[in-house]
Structure formats: C-alpha cells, structure tokens
Write a protein that holds these residues in place. Structure first.
Motif, mmCIF file in Angstrom:
data_model
loop_
_atom_site.group_PDB
_atom_site.id
_atom_site.type_symbol
_atom_site.label_atom_id
_atom_site.label_comp_id
_atom_site.label_asym_id
_atom_site.label_seq_id
_atom_site.Cartn_x
_atom_site.Cartn_y
_atom_site.Cartn_z
ATOM 1 N N UNK A 1 0.831 -1.201 0.000
ATOM 2 C CA UNK A 1 0.000 0.000 0.000
ATOM 3 C C UNK A 1 0.869 1.256 0.000
ATOM 4 N N UNK A 2 1.914 1.272 0.862
ATOM 5 C CA UNK A 2 2.796 2.440 0.899
ATOM 6 C C UNK A 2 3.588 2.586 -0.403
ATOM 7 N N UNK A 3 4.016 1.454 -0.984
ATOM 8 C CA UNK A 3 4.748 1.540 -2.253
ATOM 9 C C UNK A 3 3.849 2.104 -3.349
ATOM 10 N N UNK A 4 2.568 1.689 -3.360
ATOM 11 C CA UNK A 4 1.618 2.245 -4.328
ATOM 12 C C UNK A 4 1.435 3.741 -4.112
ATOM 13 N N UNK A 5 1.372 4.148 -2.837
ATOM 14 C CA UNK A 5 1.209 5.573 -2.529
ATOM 15 C C UNK A 5 2.413 6.376 -3.004
ATOM 16 N N UNK A 6 3.633 5.871 -2.718
ATOM 17 C CA UNK A 6 4.840 6.579 -3.154
ATOM 18 C C UNK A 6 4.904 6.677 -4.672
ATOM 19 N N UNK A 7 4.489 5.601 -5.351
ATOM 20 C CA UNK A 7 4.522 5.613 -6.806
ATOM 21 C C UNK A 7 3.524 6.646 -7.351
ATOM 22 N N UNK A 8 2.342 6.737 -6.741
ATOM 23 C CA UNK A 8 1.352 7.715 -7.185
ATOM 24 C C UNK A 8 1.849 9.151 -6.958
ATOM 25 N N UNK A 9 2.498 9.376 -5.803
ATOM 26 C CA UNK A 9 3.008 10.721 -5.517
ATOM 27 C C UNK A 9 4.086 11.108 -6.516
ATOM 28 N N UNK A 10 4.973 10.159 -6.822
ATOM 29 C CA UNK A 10 6.036 10.451 -7.778
ATOM 30 C C UNK A 10 5.462 10.738 -9.162
#
Length: 259
Positions: A198-207
């Motif tokens: 979930x956090x990796x998906x969030x970081x990818x979306x922010x980037x």
C-alpha cells in the motif's frame, strides 16, 4: 467501498451552497465547541450537530467508510486517557489490575468523543465542499497557494489510497491470505503485510503526480485565477456571524468554568 476518487458528494443542500469560507467558520465553531469542554454531555452537542449535518447532506456513506478508524480511536482513547488523568471522586471501575475513578472515566469519554467529533465534522465539510472550493476558500482567506494546493491534493489522494488498500487486500486474499480471524489482535497482525504494497503504491502515485505537475510547469509563486468565482452572499455572512458568536460564547462559558 466506494470507487469514487473524491470524498465530495454532489448535492443542493444549504451546506453545499454555502461559500467554503462560511463552512470553514461553521467547522471551526464545532471544533472549538468540542475542544473547550471536558463534560462528555456537553462535548456530545457539537458531535450531534456534526452527525446531523452528515445525515442531512447525504454524506453518511463517507462516514461509514471510516467507521473502523472512528471506533478504534474512540476505544484507544477510552483505554489510554485514564492513565494521564489524575484520579478524583468515587471508583467506578474496580478490576484486579486497575481502578478508574469517575473523573478519569468522564474525562476519557469526553476526550474520545472530542476526537470523533473532529473527524465527523471534517467528513461533513469535505463531503459538501469540492477540492476546488476548498482551495479557493483558503486562498480567499489569504493562505499561501502552495499550502492550499497541498491540502487539496491530500484530500484527493486519500480516497485513492483507500482504493489502493482495497485492491491490495483483494490481491493478497486471492493468494491465500486469510483475514477472517475472529481474534482482533491476530486480525491486526495479518493486516501488517498489506502495509508495504500500500505504501509503495502511494509513493509511486506521488512520484507520478509530481512528474505530471513538473511537465505542466507548476509554479507556486505565480498568481492564480479560479473558475466559477462565487460571491459572499448574505447567507454566508449569517453563517459566519453565527459561528463567531458561537465561538465567543463557548470561550466565555469555558473560561467561566462551565462544562
């Protein structure tokens, strides 16, 4: 869980039609009312008003999406706050490992209700105010555009993260992860492996969003104009005036020792 990318629910209620600055004033009045007192009966008043606003504006679905967070915060507060409250009055909970006095119990209940009131008021606000209106309202109050943009982006990404969490959960359950344990501690432990994807998906979306903003020449220093500029009507002034009167009245009652 709703697939809506935003918590905003379109409607034509009075709260929907109010200027975002007037709605911020009403929310501030409820926040102050919930924060100023330590009597759970008094704290329940702004919570009841916020719940009424949620129901009347059709935002109950958004609140139900957060029921687990509300219950968790309420229970944790009820358990933790007695340890930070000086005992006074008769003992109302007498267990082999702990004693809780009436003052500790009422203070804990009031503080837990206060946190729930903050969240319910926030849900009522974001459910009746689109992200564009929130940014426009904050800019109308003189808040720097960079901060306004950050608030609008955070509110827009929150339901996206909830959707990503639901997708990750379904994918892990398809791979054999069993999340149906009846023991709450065991169930929480099984949710831990879901945090990393979930956090990796969030970081990818922010980037990805940061790259999209840079590609469009996003600049926090330039002056901004807004589509559909709204005027501050008489009903907005009335709501703002009512909020200010409520805030002053609450402050006076709190300083006088009531509640």
């Amino acid at each position: 869980m709703s697939d809506s990318p935003s918590l905003y629910i379109d409607g034509d209620t009075l709260l929907h039609r109010l200027d975002p600055r007037a709605k911020l004033a009403l929310a501030a009045a409820l926040f102050v009312g919930a924060y100023a007192f330590l009597d759970p009966v008094v704290v329940a008043v702004p919570l009841t008003l916020a719940l009424l606003a949620v129901v009347l504006t059709g935002a109950l679905a958004n609140l139900l999406r957060l029921w687990f967070i509300l219950v968790a915060l309420f229970v944790v507060g009820l358990v933790v706050w007695p340890a930070f409250t000086p005992p006074a009055g008769p003992v109302v909970v007498d267990l082999p490992f702990i004693e809780i006095t009436r003052r500790q119990l009422t203070a804990s209940l009031a503080r837990s209700l206060r946190i729930v009131s903050f969240i319910v008021t926030g849900v009522a606000f974001v459910s009746t105010t689109s992200n564009e209106e929130i940014v426009r309202g904050l800019r109308g109050l003189g808040v720097p555009y960079a901060f306004c943009f950050a608030v609008g982006t955070a509110l827009r990404l929150f339901p996206t993260f909830l959707g990503a969490a639901g997708t990750v959960r379904q994918a892990q359950e398809a791979r054999g992860l069993d999340l149906s344990a009846s023991n709450p501690i065991e169930r929480v432990r099984k949710f831990v492996p879901l945090l990393i994807p979930v956090f990796m998906t969030a970081f990818r979306n922010v980037q990805t969003q940061a790259m999209a903003l840079e590609a469009r020449g996003f600049d926090t220093q330039s002056d901004r104009t807004f589509y559909n500029e709204a005027s501050f009507d008489a009903v907005d002034w009335a709501a703002t005036g009512l909020s200010l009167v409520a805030i002053v009245g609450v402050a006076a009652l709190a300083l006088s020792g009531l509640g």
